[in-house]
Design an enzyme around this catalytic site. Structure first.
Site, PDB file in Angstrom:
ATOM      1  N   MET A   1       2.082  -0.039 -10.075  1.00  0.00           N
ATOM      2  CA  MET A   1       3.279   0.785 -10.144  1.00  0.00           C
ATOM      3  C   MET A   1       3.316   1.469 -11.509  1.00  0.00           C
ATOM      4  O   MET A   1       3.944   0.991 -12.458  1.00  0.00           O
ATOM      5  CB  MET A   1       4.516  -0.059  -9.897  1.00  0.00           C
ATOM      6  CG  MET A   1       4.475  -0.770  -8.549  1.00  0.00           C
ATOM      7  SD  MET A   1       6.061  -1.508  -8.101  1.00  0.00           S
ATOM      8  CE  MET A   1       7.012  -0.037  -7.750  1.00  0.00           C
ATOM      9  N   GLU A   2       2.596   2.581 -11.582  1.00  0.00           N
ATOM     10  CA  GLU A   2       2.399   3.282 -12.851  1.00  0.00           C
ATOM     11  C   GLU A   2       3.731   3.697 -13.453  1.00  0.00           C
ATOM     12  O   GLU A   2       4.611   4.208 -12.769  1.00  0.00           O
ATOM     13  CB  GLU A   2       1.525   4.523 -12.627  1.00  0.00           C
ATOM     14  CG  GLU A   2       1.148   5.218 -13.922  1.00  0.00           C
ATOM     15  CD  GLU A   2       0.312   6.460 -13.688  1.00  0.00           C
ATOM     16  OE1 GLU A   2      -0.411   6.853 -14.618  1.00  0.00           O
ATOM     17  OE2 GLU A   2       0.396   7.048 -12.597  1.00  0.00           O
TER      18      GLU A   2
ATOM     19  N   GLN B   1      -6.396  -3.690 -12.556  1.00  0.00           N
ATOM     20  CA  GLN B   1      -6.678  -2.905 -11.353  1.00  0.00           C
ATOM     21  C   GLN B   1      -7.345  -1.580 -11.720  1.00  0.00           C
ATOM     22  O   GLN B   1      -6.887  -0.866 -12.622  1.00  0.00           O
ATOM     23  CB  GLN B   1      -5.382  -2.619 -10.588  1.00  0.00           C
ATOM     24  CG  GLN B   1      -5.608  -1.895  -9.271  1.00  0.00           C
ATOM     25  CD  GLN B   1      -4.286  -1.560  -8.585  1.00  0.00           C
ATOM     26  OE1 GLN B   1      -3.637  -0.582  -8.934  1.00  0.00           O
ATOM     27  NE2 GLN B   1      -3.883  -2.380  -7.620  1.00  0.00           N
TER      28      GLN B   1
ATOM     29  N   CYS C   1      -2.344   3.895  -3.883  1.00  0.00           N
ATOM     30  CA  CYS C   1      -1.419   4.763  -4.622  1.00  0.00           C
ATOM     31  C   CYS C   1      -1.117   6.034  -3.826  1.00  0.00           C
ATOM     32  O   CYS C   1      -2.040   6.752  -3.422  1.00  0.00           O
ATOM     33  CB  CYS C   1      -2.001   5.119  -5.985  1.00  0.00           C
ATOM     34  SG  CYS C   1      -0.912   6.203  -6.943  1.00  0.00           S
TER      35      CYS C   1
ATOM     36  N   HIS D   1      -0.022  -2.855   1.742  1.00  0.00           N
ATOM     37  CA  HIS D   1       1.317  -2.263   1.669  1.00  0.00           C
ATOM     38  C   HIS D   1       1.594  -1.662   3.044  1.00  0.00           C
ATOM     39  O   HIS D   1       0.858  -0.781   3.502  1.00  0.00           O
ATOM     40  CB  HIS D   1       1.377  -1.194   0.584  1.00  0.00           C
ATOM     41  CG  HIS D   1       2.735  -0.587   0.435  1.00  0.00           C
ATOM     42  ND1 HIS D   1       3.535  -0.820  -0.662  1.00  0.00           N
ATOM     43  CD2 HIS D   1       3.460   0.223   1.251  1.00  0.00           C
ATOM     44  CE1 HIS D   1       4.681  -0.169  -0.516  1.00  0.00           C
ATOM     45  NE2 HIS D   1       4.645   0.467   0.640  1.00  0.00           N
TER      46      HIS D   1
ATOM     47  N   ASN E   1       2.925  -6.692   1.608  1.00  0.00           N
ATOM     48  CA  ASN E   1       3.661  -6.006   0.547  1.00  0.00           C
ATOM     49  C   ASN E   1       4.458  -4.863   1.153  1.00  0.00           C
ATOM     50  O   ASN E   1       4.039  -4.251   2.132  1.00  0.00           O
ATOM     51  CB  ASN E   1       2.656  -5.481  -0.497  1.00  0.00           C
ATOM     52  CG  ASN E   1       3.293  -4.566  -1.527  1.00  0.00           C
ATOM     53  OD1 ASN E   1       2.914  -3.396  -1.634  1.00  0.00           O
ATOM     54  ND2 ASN E   1       4.236  -5.049  -2.274  1.00  0.00           N
ATOM     55  N   GLY E   2       5.613  -4.612   0.545  1.00  0.00           N
ATOM     56  CA  GLY E   2       6.403  -3.454   0.927  1.00  0.00           C
ATOM     57  C   GLY E   2       7.781  -3.801   1.445  1.00  0.00           C
ATOM     58  O   GLY E   2       7.917  -4.571   2.390  1.00  0.00           O
ATOM     59  N   GLU E   3       8.814  -3.249   0.784  1.00  0.00           N
ATOM     60  CA  GLU E   3      10.211  -3.343   1.242  1.00  0.00           C
ATOM     61  C   GLU E   3      10.739  -4.779   1.272  1.00  0.00           C
ATOM     62  O   GLU E   3      11.553  -5.149   2.115  1.00  0.00           O
ATOM     63  CB  GLU E   3      10.360  -2.691   2.622  1.00  0.00           C
ATOM     64  CG  GLU E   3      11.709  -2.055   2.897  1.00  0.00           C
ATOM     65  CD  GLU E   3      12.080  -0.921   1.941  1.00  0.00           C
ATOM     66  OE1 GLU E   3      13.284  -0.650   1.821  1.00  0.00           O
ATOM     67  OE2 GLU E   3      11.183  -0.306   1.322  1.00  0.00           O
TER      68      GLU E   3
ATOM     69  N   ARG F   1       9.021  -3.219  -6.415  1.00  0.00           N
ATOM     70  CA  ARG F   1      10.329  -2.789  -6.885  1.00  0.00           C
ATOM     71  C   ARG F   1      11.400  -3.863  -6.672  1.00  0.00           C
ATOM     72  O   ARG F   1      12.380  -3.924  -7.430  1.00  0.00           O
ATOM     73  CB  ARG F   1      10.736  -1.498  -6.172  1.00  0.00           C
ATOM     74  CG  ARG F   1       9.885  -0.279  -6.521  1.00  0.00           C
ATOM     75  CD  ARG F   1      10.249   0.907  -5.654  1.00  0.00           C
ATOM     76  NE  ARG F   1      10.041   0.604  -4.237  1.00  0.00           N
ATOM     77  CZ  ARG F   1      10.715   1.179  -3.247  1.00  0.00           C
ATOM     78  NH1 ARG F   1      11.634   2.082  -3.510  1.00  0.00           N
ATOM     79  NH2 ARG F   1      10.459   0.848  -1.995  1.00  0.00           N
TER      80      ARG F   1
END
Length: 331
Positions: free
Chosen positions: A1-2, A61, A91, A161, A192-194, A217
């Protein structure tokens, strides 16, 4: 997560507990063999046994599309003693994708195989080589093919994701498609995700069949999320039905505020002056999804551009907190 989950925030979030491993922001690989100092600048945990100050392992990574150049950089990185090497095939950034990086490669399972194979050969056998992918670029029709290519190339773990590049970060996440992938590969799979709450974690595990989850997040918005998920588990490792309401806070605001102050101190040490207030606003913006107090904090600092203004505001907040604690103790 840049630009979000960098080494500063990794330091703070891993102090809370519940996290077993971190993956760094991606390190972009083009046609250059990066010197060690660049890896150390982006992942300074490499200077400390590839761990955060709380002792949580960090896996760097890499992102790119050239198998040979990625392998050369992976070999140099591996010589620095990291907790394995991770590869980014997920990404969704348009800029990254235009330069054939991240999710742009998900229409080319053959290239994924070449990249993972080359990196696996370049990295000592005792160090894991893992990968992260999305379900696809424009659709999820090649999700299983991509996962099989990554597995066949020798990856030791795969994070999926549960959205395509086109989906971006819009809900929902299609956790059941991770379950479909799980039916065709044998390597360890991470969903992964939400995942914003322990209830989301429960639903994700049921839909995907994956026990291990990656938080993004969600843990930035709720630093106690990993602890909430662990607290909601039964002794046998399953999540209890109905557990993990987002209203149940493992980490009260009173405990989070000193961590925000520590975060601000690290930002002052490591980031350029013109970046500092923006980083605090960025975190508070996500925190207000969970904490009503963060909404008030965000409103207070959103107009600040000078670090001295933030220093004064934080001193006032911490002074008020100490007064409340002293008052409670005297009762």
């Amino acid at each position: 997560m840049e630009g979000l989950l960098d080494f500063v925030l990794r330091d703070i979030l891993t102090r809370v507990g519940g996290v077993q491993r971190c993956v760094s922001e991606f390190i972009r690989i083009t046609d250059t063999l990066l010197p060690e100092r660049v890896f150390e600048r982006l992942v300074p945990e490499l200077r400390h046994g590839s761990q955060t100050r709380s002792g949580v392992p960090v896996r760097p990574q890499l992102l790119g599309s050239d198998p040979i150049c990625l392998a050369d950089n992976a070999a140099r990185l591996a010589s620095m003693g990291p907790n394995g090497v991770d590869l980014n095939f997920g990404c969704p950034s348009p800029v990254v994708n235009r330069h054939r990086g991240g999710a742009a490669l998900l229409d080319e399972p053959e290239l994924l195989f070449k990249i993972v194979s080359a990196v696996r050969r370049a990295v000592p056998a005792q160090q894991p080589v893992s990968a992260k992918m999305r379900l696809g670029l424009k659709d999820d029709s090649r999700a299983e093919a991509c996962a099989l290519a990554i597995e066949a190339a020798g990856a030791s773990e795969l994070v999926v994701h549960a959205r395509t590049k086109v989906d971006g970060y819009r809900p929902p996440a299609y956790w059941e498609r991770v379950g479909d992938i799980r039916q065709v590969v044998k390597l360890p799979l991470v969903a992964n995700g939400e995942i914003w709450t322990a209830a989301d974690a429960q639903a994700c595990r049921l839909a995907s069949g994956c026990h291990t989850l990656m938080l993004g997040r969600g843990i930035v918005a709720n630093p106690g999320l990993a602890l909430e998920i662990l607290a909601a588990q039964s002794p046998h490792g399953a999540l209890e039905a109905g557990a993990g309401s987002s209203a149940v806070m493992v980490l009260p605001w009173e405990q989070l505020l000193p961590l925000i102050a520590d975060f601000w101190g690290l930002v002052g040490l490591h980031l350029r002056r013109d970046q500092q207030t923006g980083r605090l606003k960025q975190w508070l913006n996500l925190l207000r999804r969970v904490y009503p107090q963060a909404q008030l904090a965000f409103e207070a600092v959103k107009t600040f551009h000078h670090p001295a203004d933030v220093d004064a505001w934080l001193a006032k907040q911490r002074g008020g907190l100490e007064f409340c604690i002293a008052g409670a103790m005297s009762q």
